[in-house]
Enzyme design. Structure first.
Site, PDB file in Angstrom:
ATOM      1  N   ARG A 225       0.868  -1.190   0.000  1.00 14.06           N
ATOM      2  CA  ARG A 225       0.000   0.000   0.000  1.00 14.06           C
ATOM      3  C   ARG A 225       0.896   1.229   0.000  1.00 14.06           C
ATOM      4  NH1 ARG A 225      -5.078   1.931   3.682  1.00 14.06           N
ATOM      5  NH2 ARG A 225      -6.033   0.417   2.269  1.00 14.06           N
TER       6      ARG A 225
ATOM      7  N   HIS B 100      -7.487   0.811  -6.188  1.00 15.03           N
ATOM      8  CA  HIS B 100      -7.678   0.044  -4.946  1.00 15.03           C
ATOM      9  C   HIS B 100      -8.388  -1.268  -5.311  1.00 15.03           C
ATOM     10  CE1 HIS B 100      -7.888  -0.824  -0.825  1.00 15.03           C
ATOM     11  NE2 HIS B 100      -8.746   0.056  -0.394  1.00 15.03           N
TER      12      HIS B 100
ATOM     13  N   GLN C  87     -10.287  -3.674  -2.796  1.00 12.54           N
ATOM     14  CA  GLN C  87     -11.562  -3.083  -2.370  1.00 12.54           C
ATOM     15  C   GLN C  87     -12.654  -3.404  -3.403  1.00 12.54           C
ATOM     16  OE1 GLN C  87     -12.197  -0.859   0.488  1.00 12.54           O
ATOM     17  NE2 GLN C  87     -14.283  -1.337  -0.115  1.00 12.54           N
TER      18      GLN C  87
ATOM     19  N   ASP D  55     -16.845   8.323  -1.130  1.00 17.08           N
ATOM     20  CA  ASP D  55     -15.570   8.131  -0.420  1.00 17.08           C
ATOM     21  C   ASP D  55     -15.203   9.480   0.180  1.00 17.08           C
ATOM     22  OD1 ASP D  55     -13.052   7.220   0.412  1.00 17.08           O
ATOM     23  OD2 ASP D  55     -12.143   7.433  -1.572  1.00 17.08           O
TER      24      ASP D  55
ATOM     25  N   CYS E 161     -16.142   2.759   0.979  1.00 16.59           N
ATOM     26  CA  CYS E 161     -15.006   1.880   1.289  1.00 16.59           C
ATOM     27  C   CYS E 161     -14.583   2.007   2.749  1.00 16.59           C
ATOM     28  CB  CYS E 161     -13.845   2.189   0.359  1.00 16.59           C
ATOM     29  SG  CYS E 161     -13.353   3.926   0.372  1.00 16.59           S
TER      30      CYS E 161
ATOM     31  N   ARG F  40     -13.957  -7.522   2.693  1.00 16.20           N
ATOM     32  CA  ARG F  40     -12.541  -7.287   2.368  1.00 16.20           C
ATOM     33  C   ARG F  40     -11.711  -8.529   2.715  1.00 16.20           C
ATOM     34  NH1 ARG F  40     -10.335  -2.487   2.222  1.00 16.20           N
ATOM     35  NH2 ARG F  40      -8.821  -3.648   0.984  1.00 16.20           N
TER      36      ARG F  40
HETATM   37  N1  NVA Z   1      -9.589   7.533  -1.265  1.00 19.93           N
HETATM   38  C1  NVA Z   1      -9.242   7.023   0.037  1.00 19.93           C
HETATM   39  C2  NVA Z   1      -9.579   5.565   0.123  1.00 19.93           C
HETATM   40  C3  NVA Z   1      -9.318   4.943   1.465  1.00 19.93           C
HETATM   41  C4  NVA Z   1      -9.650   3.496   1.514  1.00 19.93           C
HETATM   42  C5  NVA Z   1      -7.770   7.264   0.305  1.00 19.93           C
HETATM   43  O1  NVA Z   1      -6.958   7.031  -0.585  1.00 19.93           O
HETATM   44  O2  NVA Z   1      -7.443   7.744   1.407  1.00 19.93           O
HETATM   45  N1   CP Z   2     -11.196   0.677   2.780  1.00 21.76           N
HETATM   46  C1   CP Z   2      -9.916   0.591   3.181  1.00 21.76           C
HETATM   47  O1   CP Z   2      -8.989   0.314   2.409  1.00 21.76           O
HETATM   48  O2   CP Z   2      -9.743   0.808   4.507  1.00 21.76           O
HETATM   49  P1   CP Z   2      -8.341   0.932   5.272  1.00 21.76           P
HETATM   50  O3   CP Z   2      -7.696   2.213   4.800  1.00 21.76           O
HETATM   51  O4   CP Z   2      -8.693   0.949   6.717  1.00 21.76           O
HETATM   52  O5   CP Z   2      -7.492  -0.245   4.890  1.00 21.76           O
END
Ligand code: NVA
Ligand code: CP
Length: 337
Positions: A116, A143, A146, A239, A280, A325
């Site tokens: 990540r 992602h 997800q 989101d 998400c 997930r």
């Molecule tokens: N768009 C958000 C998704 C988190 C799961 C981020 O990148 O912070």
């Molecule tokens: N939806 C998601 O990826 O959550 P986290 O950032 O908690 O992993």
């Protein structure tokens, strides 16, 4: 029909790399694994030992996480695997050691690597140099794990994916908007980005998804009109307005520009009667978070991308989505290792 899908050794970096058949296979495998877990059956029922016992996976997180990290850890442990978590400050990656070198070091010790972080190019490079599968746990652009959870959740609710109308509201040019557009195109669904034009997904990706949708019976719509964009939708998705890694200074303009696209009762009432609400997570729907409270103090708003009323309503499936997930990430690891 005989199953011809074989994903052994494959990376999982973005849904664009996968065929609709391969995506369906992963969703169906996740549904089976979910059922097995609920019924206390080992992930690999044909083998009394855990399917991947003795293997080890590295979990690299250059951004924070609750769901993705826990999903990988629980899924790996359910499959009999060991896990090593590398937190945003706990490794040399990119600071003292290149991605290419890191990939070759980790591939010598682990059977799979989750990453990540920031640019998609980083996870693609990691995969290029790694001899073991690499799984994308979120980048700025995509992602994909997800997406599998979201598609499983939609399939569970509606019994099918093809023909489902999904409307995404908010920042549609980042990881979630991009990924949902690709997922819908691949699975013959109708994707609408309902937001101000500045936040529409990148035109090149839109064209690519239009080509895919032309093959699958799906469609892509971009609209600034909330009424038109949400009428008859089966799924309303949103989101956060500011994603991880973005500077604090953008809050003011995001609130101003994206507030008209908040998911509230009026939006849900305009969608299909059976419509579900998805997110998400994490979500800003009340003042029970530090950032939520700070934003309330600075800008005088108590809810952001979704109202607390919708978030807590019976139309909201966000916690089923979160649980999924784990089942879908388990499917990805089981299929690719
Ligand atoms: N768009 C958000 C998704 C988190 C799961 C981020 O990148 O912070
Ligand atoms: N939806 C998601 O990826 O959550 P986290 O950032 O908690 O992993």
């Amino acid at each position: 029909m005989e199953n011809t899908v074989n994903l052994k050794g494959r990376d999982f970096l973005k849904l664009l790399d996968y065929t609709p058949e391969e995506i369906s296979y992963l969703i169906d495998l996740a549904a089976e694994l979910k059922w097995k877990k609920r019924n206390g059956i080992s992930a690999d029922a044909t083998n009394p030992a855990d399917a991947l016992r003795g293997k080890n996976v590295a979990l690299i997180f250059e951004k924070t996480s609750t769901r993705t990290r826990c999903a990988f850890e629980v899924a790996a442990h359910d499959l009999g695997m060991g896990t090593t978590y590398l937190d945003p400050s706990g490794s040399q990656i990119g600071k003292k050691e290149s991605i290419a070198d890191t990939a070759r070091v980790l591939a010598g010790m682990f059977d799979g690597i989750e990453y990540r972080g920031y640019e998609q190019a980083i996870v693609e490079e990691l995969a290029e140099y790694s001899s073991v599968p690499v799984w994308n746990g979120l980048t700025n652009e995509f992602h994909p794990t997800q997406m599998l959870a979201d598609l499983l959740t939609i399939q569970e609710r509606f019994g099918h994916l093809e023909g489902i109308k999904l409307t995404y509201m908010g920042d549609a040019r980042y990881n979630m908007g991009n990924s949902l557009m690709v997922a819908c195109a691949k699975m013959g669904m109708h994707f609408t980005a309902c937001t101000t034009a500045k936040y529409f997904p990148d035109q090149q990706l839109v064209s690519q998804c239009e080509d895919i949708a032309a093959q699958t019976g799906g469609s892509i719509t971009l609209t600034e009109d909330v009424k038109a964009g949400t009428t008859g939708a089966n799924v309303i998705y949103t989101d956060v307005w500011v994603s991880m890694g973005e500077p604090d200074e953008v809050w003011e303009e995001r609130i101003k520009e994206l507030s008209p696209y908040q998911v509230n009762r009026a939006v849900m009432d305009n969608a299909d009667e059976q419509a579900i609400f998805m997110h998400c997570l994490p979500a800003f729907h009340d003042l029970k978070t530090k950032i939520g409270a700070q934003i309330a103090k600075r800008f005088g708003i108590t809810e952001m991308e979704v109202t607390d009323e919708v978030f807590e309503s019976t139309q909201s499936v966000v916690f089923e989505e979160a649980e999924n997930r784990m089942h879908t990430i388990k499917a990805v690891m089981l299929a690719t290792l």
